[in-house]
Design an enzyme around this catalytic site. Structure first.
Site, PDB file in Angstrom:
ATOM      1  N   SER A 279       8.235   3.253 -32.704  1.00  0.00           N
ATOM      2  CA  SER A 279       8.818   2.251 -33.360  1.00  0.00           C
ATOM      3  C   SER A 279       8.220   2.113 -34.709  1.00  0.00           C
ATOM      4  CB  SER A 279       8.534   0.917 -32.719  1.00  0.00           C
ATOM      5  OG  SER A 279       9.029  -0.226 -33.348  1.00  0.00           O
TER       6      SER A 279
ATOM      7  N   ALA B 139      18.329   4.608 -24.459  1.00  0.00           N
ATOM      8  CA  ALA B 139      18.362   5.660 -23.481  1.00  0.00           C
ATOM      9  C   ALA B 139      19.617   5.837 -23.100  1.00  0.00           C
ATOM     10  CB  ALA B 139      17.645   5.375 -22.349  1.00  0.00           C
TER      11      ALA B 139
ATOM     12  N   TYR C 239      18.519   0.655 -23.281  1.00  0.00           N
ATOM     13  CA  TYR C 239      19.640   0.313 -24.348  1.00  0.00           C
ATOM     14  C   TYR C 239      19.777   1.601 -25.076  1.00  0.00           C
ATOM     15  CZ  TYR C 239      21.437  -1.798 -28.760  1.00  0.00           C
ATOM     16  OH  TYR C 239      21.818  -1.886 -29.972  1.00  0.00           O
TER      17      TYR C 239
ATOM     18  N   ALA D 182      10.869   5.007 -22.222  1.00  0.00           N
ATOM     19  CA  ALA D 182      10.668   4.004 -21.488  1.00  0.00           C
ATOM     20  C   ALA D 182       9.402   3.115 -22.071  1.00  0.00           C
ATOM     21  CB  ALA D 182      10.417   4.372 -19.916  1.00  0.00           C
TER      22      ALA D 182
ATOM     23  N   ARG E 148      13.482   3.181 -12.687  1.00  0.00           N
ATOM     24  CA  ARG E 148      12.581   2.584 -11.628  1.00  0.00           C
ATOM     25  C   ARG E 148      13.205   2.515 -10.402  1.00  0.00           C
ATOM     26  NH1 ARG E 148       9.088  -2.381 -14.255  1.00  0.00           N
ATOM     27  NH2 ARG E 148      10.730  -2.383 -15.769  1.00  0.00           N
TER      28      ARG E 148
ATOM     29  N   LYS F   2       3.033  -0.477 -29.063  1.00  0.00           N
ATOM     30  CA  LYS F   2       3.608   0.528 -29.612  1.00  0.00           C
ATOM     31  C   LYS F   2       2.669   1.616 -30.176  1.00  0.00           C
ATOM     32  CE  LYS F   2       7.467   1.695 -28.806  1.00  0.00           C
ATOM     33  NZ  LYS F   2       7.673   2.269 -27.600  1.00  0.00           N
TER      34      LYS F   2
END
Ligand code: NAP
Length: 356
Positions: free
Chosen positions: A133, A22, A20, A90, A41, A172
């Site tokens: 994040s 990216a 989203y 990613a 991927r 994260k």
């Protein structure tokens, strides 16, 4: 230009290119005429990469697809060759996991190691922009009251999450800590980190799987019709997050972490933004549920809701300072209400929400 300044003519790598965040970042890079190495991927799956190929054919820059899997050592080497800047976006963003170690921590942490070890082997790389994040800054809203003046800043780290409690936030935090450790072990490339709060706004692909969509969908589709859990969260337009990455990549003076969050919102605020735009077309909650009720019934209706999570988050304030992102990345934040309305229209138009 010093050795560590990004070369604007070199290709750039975006990991997790199907994602989203990216998607909007790649659009912004192509609009500026750059060559983007998009690592996914499965580069042969048209459903996943069709929108990227289309962007590449319509916009000024050049898009090249590469295979890259976070769990395969060395799998970003080919995509990174010749690149000046690496945008590492990613990482799984989902709460629907069976095994948090396997499904969240391993791809986030091992993936960050793999990407940064590739950077260590790739002489052209001068900067890595990591999509971390706000989840690496705080774990629960209860943590916010321990921050200086009750406001989260880039100096604060999440110390409350674990595999058992808020595992996404834990993944994260581990990944960002590891990134700083690897960056400090060398001197050729510089690490710049973006720490977004909840990202909202339309997608670029016909189907996006980011948890952001599930959060807004359950407010629009009637799941929370009887009332919204009283949860404050930071919110930011996805296009501002893309701009933050771009600035973090190309501003020579960019450094450190950046909270990228337009303002404090809440689940009820998202509902209001939908009602203000679409009237009664969506069965959004009209009120907040009392905390005690969510504490009592939340764990029975949703596997992801625990009593500890309710106790440490619901009804507690969320505050974060975005001054550094405004000052050092030049961000001017868009309206998050507008972003929510556009996100609902995007989901409706792409068959992910019943038409109003
Ligand atoms: P997203 O759409 O789900 O994107 C995640 C990306 O990671 C996808 O492209 C996915 O690829 C890729 N990925 C997952 N596991 C992988 C693996 N093993 N190997 C290679 N790629 C893998 O979510 P998003 O919201 O854009 O999130 C992007 C980044 O922003 C993440 O780092 C997330 O933690 C961060 N972030 C998001 C928010 C938010 O509110 N959305 C807020 C703060 C930070 P596939 O398409 O192949 O699955």
């Amino acid at each position: 230009m010093s050795d560590t300044n990004p070369d604007p003519s070199a290709p750039v790598l975006v990991t997790g290119a199907t994602g989203y965040v990216a998607g909007w970042l790649i659009r912004a890079l192509l609009e500026r005429g750059l060559t983007v190495h998009a690592a996914v991927r499965d580069p042969d799956n048209p459903e996943k990469v069709g929108h990227l190929v289309k962007m590449g054919s319509e916009l000024d820059g050049t898009l090249e697809l590469f295979h890259g899997d976070l769990l395969e050592p060395g799998s970003y080497d080919a995509a990174m060759a010749g690149c000046g800047i690496v945008f590492h976006t990613a990482s799984p963003f989902t709460t629907a996991v069976e095994d948090p170690q396997r499904d969240l921590v391993d791809p986030a942490l091992e993936g960050t190691r793999n990407v940064l070890e590739s950077a260590n082997r790739t002489p052209s790389v001068t900067r890595v922009v990591l999509t971390s994040s706000c989840a690496a800054i705080y774990g629960d809203n209860a943590d916010v009251s321990h921050a200086p003046q009750g406001v989260l800043t880039e100096d604060v780290w999440n110390v409350s999450s674990s595999l058992e409690h808020q595992p996404y936030s834990y993944s994260k935090t581990l990944a960002e800590r590891e990134a700083w450790k690897i960056a400090e072990g060398q001197s050729r490339w510089q690490l710049v980190v973006i720490n977004p709060s909840l990202v909202v706004g339309p997608g670029t692909a016909p189907r996006q799987t980011s948890e952001s969509f599930n959060i807004v969908r359950q407010i629009a589709d009637g799941t929370l019709k009887s009332g919204a859990p009283p949860l404050e969260i930071g919110m930011v337009d996805v296009r501002d997050v893309a701009e933050a990455h771009l600035q973090a990549g190309f501003r020579p003076e960019a450094q450190g972490r950046h909270i990228v969050s337009a303002e404090t919102g809440s689940l009820l605020r998202i509902a209001r933004a939908i009602r203000d735009r679409y009237g009664d077309a969506y069965p959004v909650p009209q009120r907040e549920l009392p905390k005690w009720l969510v504490w009592l019934i939340g764990p029975m209706v949703s596997k992801g809701v625990t009593r500890r999570m309710v106790a440490r988050n619901m009804g507690l304030p969320w505050r974060a300072a975005n001054a550094k992102s405004r000052r050092e990345l030049g961000l001017e934040y868009r309206s998050v209400d507008q972003a929510v309305a556009e996100m609902v229209a995007y989901m409706r138009d792409n068959g992910q929400l019943e038409k109003a």
